[in-house]
Write an enzyme that holds these catalytic residues in place. Structure first.
Site, PDB file in Angstrom:
ATOM      1  N   GLY A 296       9.849 -24.387  -3.507  1.00 56.02           N
ATOM      2  CA  GLY A 296       9.866 -25.841  -3.611  1.00 56.02           C
ATOM      3  C   GLY A 296      10.168 -26.290  -5.032  1.00 56.02           C
ATOM      4  O   GLY A 296      10.961 -25.685  -5.754  1.00 56.02           O
ATOM      5  N   SER A 297       9.473 -27.335  -5.465  1.00 49.25           N
ATOM      6  CA  SER A 297       9.842 -28.026  -6.705  1.00 49.25           C
ATOM      7  C   SER A 297       9.675 -27.207  -7.973  1.00 49.25           C
ATOM      8  O   SER A 297      10.296 -27.531  -9.000  1.00 49.25           O
ATOM      9  CB  SER A 297       9.028 -29.318  -6.832  1.00 49.25           C
ATOM     10  N   THR A 298       8.862 -26.150  -7.976  1.00 50.94           N
ATOM     11  CA  THR A 298       8.773 -25.324  -9.179  1.00 50.94           C
ATOM     12  C   THR A 298      10.111 -24.686  -9.512  1.00 50.94           C
ATOM     13  O   THR A 298      10.357 -24.296 -10.656  1.00 50.94           O
ATOM     14  CB  THR A 298       7.710 -24.215  -9.008  1.00 50.94           C
ATOM     15  N   LYS A 300      12.976 -26.234  -9.444  1.00 50.75           N
ATOM     16  CA  LYS A 300      13.898 -27.202 -10.041  1.00 50.75           C
ATOM     17  C   LYS A 300      14.144 -26.932 -11.525  1.00 50.75           C
ATOM     18  O   LYS A 300      15.198 -27.283 -12.067  1.00 50.75           O
ATOM     19  CB  LYS A 300      13.352 -28.617  -9.846  1.00 50.75           C
ATOM     20  N   SER A 351       9.499 -34.845 -10.389  1.00 51.93           N
ATOM     21  CA  SER A 351       9.901 -33.931  -9.312  1.00 51.93           C
ATOM     22  C   SER A 351      10.827 -34.611  -8.309  1.00 51.93           C
ATOM     23  O   SER A 351      10.591 -34.580  -7.101  1.00 51.93           O
ATOM     24  CB  SER A 351       8.660 -33.368  -8.599  1.00 51.93           C
TER      25      SER A 351
END
Length: 557
Positions: A296-298, A300, A351
């Site tokens: 997921g967002s980690t 990015k 995020s």
């Protein structure tokens, strides 16, 4: 009268002679039978009897080597070889097997009938009754003085700290061979080599000679990078997560990003290393290396890192952010329902899904794939732990039209917690990917420079915003310290799409934000009663960092 006496004496003499002759004939018959029996045994049973006699008089015993001790970085014992005994029997010497079995059963913890079956088998010259027996029980067995029952020196693996780092340390089998964890991966260094000895006994079973056929060689000791005090604190924090959110599992990794040293590698639920059989198989797994998940967002941060390094964006570059973006047949919605004109720094801090996808599209599939692999994904890190997964990263040729809508926001690929910690360490240390270390031996091993120092510094400053008032993880802030980090809330993949109920919540952060000396990664699988990285994982990071920073002597700003 005298003639009658003489006749009587003659008759008596003849009877005596006849009886002597009969006895002599019987003796000759018995001698002949014995001779025939001996000839038969020598001709047809000689080799078998010779072998049986040898087993009754000669014993070849294994002298078990002492397994190397595993300690933490400060020399605290985590795995040791404690004295133990092997109990054996020479069944043909046991005079009363029934009574012997009854006396031994309670001390050996075995059924009488099982022991009796062994002890009553007179054809056996040697049989194990118990292995790895406690020395106190072995001493009590010796006191019994049962002829035909003996003891051999042995060793059993003991973990003084119980549950501490149990999934990492692993287990050892009955023959002193590693079965899992570091015990298996480093078995050749830890095990040493067993010796052999030959014991010759007389007819009464007493030893008359002892020959050392092969000397045993003790295994090497191992000193890990793990800090047991820090490991214990991390496990306590994970236990709190387990109590509060009842997840399927959780893991946390603490690293020194300057050299790749792993200071803690913890898993929940905990398992007692001295009673691994009491835990279900899924709990024994080391999730830090074997569990793969969509980050997921980690993830990015790596999308932005590639774009920064290639000069496609700057921290202040702006993007118009709407509520959603469509890539091929996929519609990606904005994570927090916000919109407006976002800088790249704001895209990371808040995020933004739409913003990360736009940056990924600027990079393009080929360049994006290059940066993913440059940060170490799609391959193992090389730590000496069995079962490490390389994760799952699709090849560019296998991308669908919507892949560049998924991948830049950490969907459509799978990573391990250790891969994420190692990749973030490269951002924290100024741009160099290091091979994580679990054993304090040799110098740190740089894998490659991934990004420039300038790019790494920019990312560090941008990730500080995540902990700010408008970021996604103010809960991770530690008073007095500048901290950089990133949250992740990933929907778990299910058949045909993504679950709306099951998530992986994560947070990765490092401190100080510049010149980092500490990195902490927390991953929680399917928490209940809360699901975002900000509410589940970020507070755990704060608890770990609040202990670790002063403990490691890292001064506040």
């Amino acid at each position: 009268m005298s003639q009658r006496r003489r006749r009587t004496r003659k008759v008596s003499a003849r009877l005596v002679e006849q009886r002597i002759g009969l006895l002599f004939a019987v003796f000759l018959a018995l001698l002949a039978a014995a001779t025939l029996r001996t000839g038969y045994l020598l001709a047809f049973k000689g080799s078998e009897l010779k072998q049986l006699a040898a087993t009754q008089q000669v014993e070849n015993n294994t002298v078990f080597a002492k397994r190397g001790t595993i300690t933490d970085r400060h020399g605290k014992s985590l795995a040791v070889s404690a004295e133990a005994a092997t109990i054996y029997a020479t069944p043909y010497l046991v005079k009363n097997p029934v009574r012997a079995a009854a006396r031994l059963a309670p001390l050996l913890g075995k059924p009488e009938n099982q022991l009796l079956e062994i002890l009553a088998d007179r054809g056996r010259g040697f049989a194990y009754l118990a292995r790895k027996l406690d020395m106190r029980k072995a001493a009590r067995i010796k006191k019994l003085g049962i002829e035909g029952i003996g003891t051999l020196d042995d060793a059993r693996r003991y973990y003084p700290e119980g549950t501490l780092a149990s999934q990492l340390l692993g287990t050892v089998g009955i023959d002193n061979t590693g079965l899992s964890g570091l015990e298996l991966a480093l078995d050749r260094r830890l095990r040493g080599s067993d010796g052999k000895q030959r014991v010759v006994k007389d007819a009464l079973g007493d030893a008359v000679s002892l020959d050392q056929l092969e000397a045993e060689r003790a295994g090497h000791d191992l000193r890990l990078t793990i800090d047991s005090a820090l490991q214990g604190q991390v496990e306590s924090v994970l236990a709190g997560i387990g109590q509060a959110y009842s997840p399927k599992g959780a893991t946390a990794i603490v690293m020194d990003p300057r050299n790749g040293d792993i200071l803690a590698m913890s898993n929940w639920p905990s398992v007692n290393a001295n009673n691994v059989e009491g835990a279900p198989p899924w709990a024994r797994a080391n999730r830090a290396v074997g569990f793969t998940y969509e980050p997921g967002s980690t993830f990015k941060s790596f999308t932005v890192a590639g774009a920064l390094q290639e000069g496609l964006v700057r921290p202040g570059s702006t993007y118009p952010i709407g509520p959603q973006i469509q890539v091929a047949d996929r519609v990606i919605k904005e994570a927090h329902g916000t919109g407006g004109l976002f800088t790249v720094s704001q895209i990371l801090a808040q995020s933004s899904n739409v913003g990360a996808v736009k940056i990924g599209l600027e990079l393009g599939a080929t360049h994006f794939d290059h940066w993913v692999r440059a940060f170490g994904f799609a391959r193992t890190t090389g730590v000496p732990v069995p079962g490490e997964s390389p994760g799952i990263v699709p090849e560019v040729k296998d991308y669908s039209g919507s892949s560049m809508g998924n991948l830049p926001i950490g969907q459509g690929l799978a990573v391990t917690p250790l891969q994420m910690a190692a990749a973030y360490s490269a951002i924290a240390n100024g741009g160099t990917l290091l091979k994580p270390r679990l054993v304090l031996a040799g110098a740190p091993m740089p894998v490659r420079r991934v990004i420039s120092t300038r790019t790494a510094t920019r990312l560090q400053r941008m990730l500080e915003g995540v902990l700010g008032p408008t970021g996604t993880a103010p809960e991770a802030a530690v008073a007095g310290y500048d901290i950089a980090g990133k949250t992740g809330t990933a929907e778990k993949a299910v058949a045909g799409g993504y679950s709306q109920d099951n998530f992986v919540a994560s947070f990765i952060g490092f401190a100080p934000a510049r010149n980092a000396r500490l990195l902490v990664s927390v991953m929680v699988d399917e928490p209940k009663g809360g699901h975002t990285g900000g509410e589940v994982a970020a507070p755990a990071f704060e608890k770990i960092a609040s202990f670790a920073l002063p403990y490691l002597g890292i001064a506040p700003k």
